[in-house]
Design a protein around this motif. Structure first.
Motif, PDB file in Angstrom:
ATOM      1  N   ILE A   1      -2.316  42.741  37.663  1.00  0.00           N
ATOM      2  CA  ILE A   1      -2.983  41.491  37.277  1.00  0.00           C
ATOM      3  C   ILE A   1      -4.400  41.454  37.822  1.00  0.00           C
ATOM      4  N   LEU A   2      -4.572  41.866  39.066  1.00  0.00           N
ATOM      5  CA  LEU A   2      -5.906  41.901  39.665  1.00  0.00           C
ATOM      6  C   LEU A   2      -6.810  42.882  38.934  1.00  0.00           C
ATOM      7  N   LEU A   3      -6.291  44.043  38.591  1.00  0.00           N
ATOM      8  CA  LEU A   3      -7.068  45.030  37.853  1.00  0.00           C
ATOM      9  C   LEU A   3      -7.466  44.516  36.474  1.00  0.00           C
ATOM     10  N   ALA A   4      -6.554  43.820  35.806  1.00  0.00           N
ATOM     11  CA  ALA A   4      -6.863  43.254  34.492  1.00  0.00           C
ATOM     12  C   ALA A   4      -7.947  42.186  34.595  1.00  0.00           C
ATOM     13  N   CYS A   5      -7.905  41.370  35.625  1.00  0.00           N
ATOM     14  CA  CYS A   5      -8.941  40.342  35.828  1.00  0.00           C
ATOM     15  C   CYS A   5     -10.309  40.973  36.065  1.00  0.00           C
ATOM     16  N   VAL A   6     -10.330  42.013  36.858  1.00  0.00           N
ATOM     17  CA  VAL A   6     -11.593  42.708  37.124  1.00  0.00           C
ATOM     18  C   VAL A   6     -12.123  43.346  35.842  1.00  0.00           C
ATOM     19  N   LEU A   7     -11.244  43.943  35.055  1.00  0.00           N
ATOM     20  CA  LEU A   7     -11.662  44.580  33.811  1.00  0.00           C
ATOM     21  C   LEU A   7     -12.210  43.561  32.814  1.00  0.00           C
ATOM     22  N   VAL A   8     -11.550  42.426  32.684  1.00  0.00           N
ATOM     23  CA  VAL A   8     -12.019  41.378  31.766  1.00  0.00           C
ATOM     24  C   VAL A   8     -13.372  40.840  32.216  1.00  0.00           C
ATOM     25  N   THR A   9     -13.545  40.644  33.513  1.00  0.00           N
ATOM     26  CA  THR A   9     -14.826  40.161  34.029  1.00  0.00           C
ATOM     27  C   THR A   9     -15.933  41.180  33.770  1.00  0.00           C
ATOM     28  N   LEU A  10     -15.635  42.452  33.951  1.00  0.00           N
ATOM     29  CA  LEU A  10     -16.627  43.503  33.688  1.00  0.00           C
ATOM     30  C   LEU A  10     -17.022  43.527  32.216  1.00  0.00           C
ATOM     31  N   ILE A  11     -16.048  43.412  31.336  1.00  0.00           N
ATOM     32  CA  ILE A  11     -16.347  43.389  29.897  1.00  0.00           C
ATOM     33  C   ILE A  11     -17.185  42.175  29.538  1.00  0.00           C
ATOM     34  N   ALA A  12     -16.886  41.020  30.135  1.00  0.00           N
ATOM     35  CA  ALA A  12     -17.670  39.807  29.869  1.00  0.00           C
ATOM     36  C   ALA A  12     -19.105  39.966  30.364  1.00  0.00           C
ATOM     37  N   ILE A  13     -19.277  40.593  31.522  1.00  0.00           N
ATOM     38  CA  ILE A  13     -20.632  40.832  32.050  1.00  0.00           C
ATOM     39  C   ILE A  13     -21.400  41.781  31.143  1.00  0.00           C
ATOM     40  N   LEU A  14     -20.743  42.826  30.675  1.00  0.00           N
ATOM     41  CA  LEU A  14     -21.417  43.772  29.775  1.00  0.00           C
ATOM     42  C   LEU A  14     -21.792  43.109  28.451  1.00  0.00           C
ATOM     43  N   ALA A  15     -20.916  42.271  27.916  1.00  0.00           N
ATOM     44  CA  ALA A  15     -21.229  41.573  26.668  1.00  0.00           C
ATOM     45  C   ALA A  15     -22.395  40.606  26.867  1.00  0.00           C
ATOM     46  N   ALA A  16     -22.416  39.913  27.995  1.00  0.00           N
ATOM     47  CA  ALA A  16     -23.509  38.978  28.280  1.00  0.00           C
ATOM     48  C   ALA A  16     -24.828  39.726  28.456  1.00  0.00           C
ATOM     49  N   THR A  17     -24.781  40.858  29.129  1.00  0.00           N
ATOM     50  CA  THR A  17     -25.990  41.660  29.311  1.00  0.00           C
ATOM     51  C   THR A  17     -26.526  42.131  27.970  1.00  0.00           C
ATOM     52  N   ALA A  18     -25.641  42.598  27.109  1.00  0.00           N
ATOM     53  CA  ALA A  18     -26.067  43.052  25.778  1.00  0.00           C
ATOM     54  C   ALA A  18     -26.654  41.902  24.967  1.00  0.00           C
TER      55      ALA A  18
ATOM     56  N   ARG B   1     -28.305  32.480  25.952  1.00  0.00           N
ATOM     57  CA  ARG B   1     -27.437  33.238  25.043  1.00  0.00           C
ATOM     58  C   ARG B   1     -26.485  34.142  25.820  1.00  0.00           C
ATOM     59  N   ALA B   2     -26.990  34.727  26.894  1.00  0.00           N
ATOM     60  CA  ALA B   2     -26.138  35.581  27.720  1.00  0.00           C
ATOM     61  C   ALA B   2     -25.022  34.757  28.373  1.00  0.00           C
ATOM     62  N   ALA B   3     -25.356  33.580  28.864  1.00  0.00           N
ATOM     63  CA  ALA B   3     -24.365  32.720  29.506  1.00  0.00           C
ATOM     64  C   ALA B   3     -23.312  32.245  28.511  1.00  0.00           C
ATOM     65  N   ILE B   4     -23.738  31.907  27.318  1.00  0.00           N
ATOM     66  CA  ILE B   4     -22.800  31.475  26.281  1.00  0.00           C
ATOM     67  C   ILE B   4     -21.864  32.617  25.907  1.00  0.00           C
ATOM     68  N   THR B   5     -22.403  33.828  25.810  1.00  0.00           N
ATOM     69  CA  THR B   5     -21.579  34.995  25.483  1.00  0.00           C
ATOM     70  C   THR B   5     -20.566  35.274  26.591  1.00  0.00           C
ATOM     71  N   PHE B   6     -20.997  35.159  27.854  1.00  0.00           N
ATOM     72  CA  PHE B   6     -20.093  35.370  28.980  1.00  0.00           C
ATOM     73  C   PHE B   6     -18.937  34.376  28.940  1.00  0.00           C
ATOM     74  N   ALA B   7     -19.266  33.111  28.751  1.00  0.00           N
ATOM     75  CA  ALA B   7     -18.234  32.068  28.718  1.00  0.00           C
ATOM     76  C   ALA B   7     -17.307  32.236  27.521  1.00  0.00           C
ATOM     77  N   ALA B   8     -17.866  32.593  26.383  1.00  0.00           N
ATOM     78  CA  ALA B   8     -17.043  32.772  25.185  1.00  0.00           C
ATOM     79  C   ALA B   8     -16.099  33.956  25.337  1.00  0.00           C
ATOM     80  N   THR B   9     -16.554  35.021  25.965  1.00  0.00           N
ATOM     81  CA  THR B   9     -15.698  36.188  26.178  1.00  0.00           C
ATOM     82  C   THR B   9     -14.526  35.837  27.084  1.00  0.00           C
ATOM     83  N   LEU B  10     -14.800  35.120  28.163  1.00  0.00           N
ATOM     84  CA  LEU B  10     -13.715  34.720  29.064  1.00  0.00           C
ATOM     85  C   LEU B  10     -12.760  33.741  28.381  1.00  0.00           C
TER      86      LEU B  10
END
Length: 70
Positions: free
Chosen positions: A8-25, A43-52
């Motif tokens: 569960i912890l690994l999945a949370c870290v992975l989802v957060t990393l993907i959200a950060i990468l999407a926001a950066t892009a 736009r980056a903040a909206i993308t981060f929140a939408a991904t989560l």
């Protein structure tokens, strides 16, 4: 730490990393489109929140369908 908690912890870290990468892009593409820095950051903040939010929704739906909620 049990194996279940570690997964569960690994999945949370992975989802957060993907959200950060999407926001950066999203921020990078906004700047490439000549948006101002505040607009690109927004736009980056909206993308981060939408991904989560999307991840939470899909996880909740899967838990409900498999009967593992609760």
């Amino acid at each position: 730490m049990s194996d279940h908690a570690a997964i569960i912890l690994l999945a949370c870290v992975l989802v957060t990393l993907i959200a950060i990468l999407a926001a950066t892009a999203a921020g990078y593409l906004a700047r490439r489109g000549h948006a101002t820095y505040p607009a690109a950051f927004s736009r980056a903040a909206i993308t981060f929140a939408a991904t989560l939010a999307l991840t939470a929704t899909v996880t909740s739906a899967m838990a409900t369908l498999t009967g593992k909620a609760g």
